[in-house]
Structure formats: C-alpha cells, structure tokens
Scaffold this active site. Structure first.
Site: not given
Ligand code: SAM
Length: 190
Positions: A34-36, A62, A79, A144
């Site tokens: 949840g930081a973003w 997420d 998803d 990303k």
């Molecule tokens: N930006 C976030 C923060 O600042 O807290 C960190 C994100 S982390 C690098 C990537 C996230 O993408 C993971 O928590 C993962 O569960 C999520 N993710 C991957 N595939 C996904 C999908 N199909 N639907 C939703 N979330 C997904």
C-alpha cells in the site's frame, strides 16, 4: 511512515512529472502493501486534509490483502486480469473515470525468465484493457516493466493509445537493474 520503500520511486517520478495532483482519481494496480497508495492519497488530497484543494480518490487492487487506508478503497485478493474485478473498479469510481492508472505489478518469479516476461506482458495488457474501460481522455498511465526486447513492443502499443510515451528509471530503483517504468501521457479515448 510508508509501508514499503517503493513509495520513494513513485514520489521521485511524480516529483518530475506531476501527474498526481489534488482532485485526481487514481487506480493503483498491484497496490499491496500500500505504499504507492499512501503517496497517491496524500498527493491527490483524497482525505481532504487540505480543505482548500480539490479532493481526489484512490482505488487499489491486489491479489494479496491490503490493510485499510483512509482515502483509499481497496480490492484485496483480486486479480486485475479478471473482467469482474475491472467492473468492480468501474463501480468504485461511481461510473466516473480515472485520471491516472499506476501499475507496480510484477508476476511471482518462476525462475524461468521467458515465462516471467510473458506473464509481465500479460499484466501490462490487462492494465491497457482496464485503461480502455476507465481512463479518461487525456489521462496518464504509469506501468512497471523490465527492460529488454519486449519493452519496445509494449512501448509501441502504448504509443498507439497515448500521445506521449517515455521510459523512466527512478534512482530509487537502480538496484533492481532491469526494472523500468513506462510513463504514457495524454490518452486518446475512442
Ligand atoms: N506498489 C506497491 C507498494 O508500494 O506497496 C508494491 C507492489 S509489489 C512490487 C507488486 C504487487 O503486484 C504484488 O503485491 C502482487 O501481489 C501484485 N500483483 C501481481 N499480479 C497481480 C494481478 N494479476 N492482479 C493484482 N495484483 C497483482
């Protein structure tokens, strides 16, 4: 205090490109922990902390659980690739549109490079599909990606849908060497 150091990447990118402003509605894809979303809530004034500025809104999604955050609505264990989840995002925006979509999503690493890359491409396609449904004309997408052959393909896809597409690499992400962000501005809504 941010839930994760990744906050500094979004702060850095926004410092330069200023797409998160008071009043803006944001969809945060891959939002856990949840930081973003914390950065977005603050920048768009989603809690109305600044009574003189317009109030924005943040929707975060997420696969994992995301702890509640004032100013944000979260879809945990969801998803982004599911049409039903995209429909729920639309409903949370009350049928209105988002000005900004950010995605920090990454697939769980399988260890097989080609497979991971393929999954990341699929996630980016999902984000583009969501944009078609909820992003307003003139809107911004930050996504990303990993630098490499495929990144040009994605860039080309974005160039068809946005007027201005650039690659950004925040200093805060320099250690994750292949990680880049594609910043696409001025969405052509059709
Ligand atoms: N930006 C976030 C923060 O600042 O807290 C960190 C994100 S982390 C690098 C990537 C996230 O993408 C993971 O928590 C993962 O569960 C999520 N993710 C991957 N595939 C996904 C999908 N199909 N639907 C939703 N979330 C997904």
């Amino acid at each position: 205090n941010y839930r994760c150091r990744s906050a500094f990447k979004l702060l850095e990118i926004n410092e330069k490109h200023k797409f998160l402003r008071p009043g803006v509605k944001v969809v945060d894809c891959g939002a856990a922990p949840g930081a973003w979303s914390q950065v977005a809530v603050h920048q768009v004034n989603a809690t109305g902390a600044n009574p003189e500025a317009p109030v924005g809104f943040v929707v975060g999604v997420d696969l994992l659980h995301i702890s509640p955050l004032p100013g944000a609505a979260f879809l945990s264990r969801s998803d982004i690739l599911e049409p039903d989840v995209q429909a729920r995002i639309q409903r949370l925006l009350l049928g209105g549109e988002a000005h900004v979509i950010v995605s920090d999503m990454a697939p769980n690493a399988s260890g097989i490079r080609e497979l991971d890359q393929e999954r990341l491409v699929e996630l980016c396609r999902g984000v583009l599909c969501l944009a078609e449904k909820v992003l307003c004309a003139g809107g911004t997408l930050l996504c990303k990606f990993w630098d490499g052959a495929e990144s040009n393909l994605l860039r080309n896809r974005l160039t068809e849908a946005f007027r201005d597409v650039k690659t950004v690499k925040p200093l805060a992400s320099r250690k994750e060497s292949s990680e880049i962000y594609l910043l696409a501005k001025h969405y052509y809504k059709h």
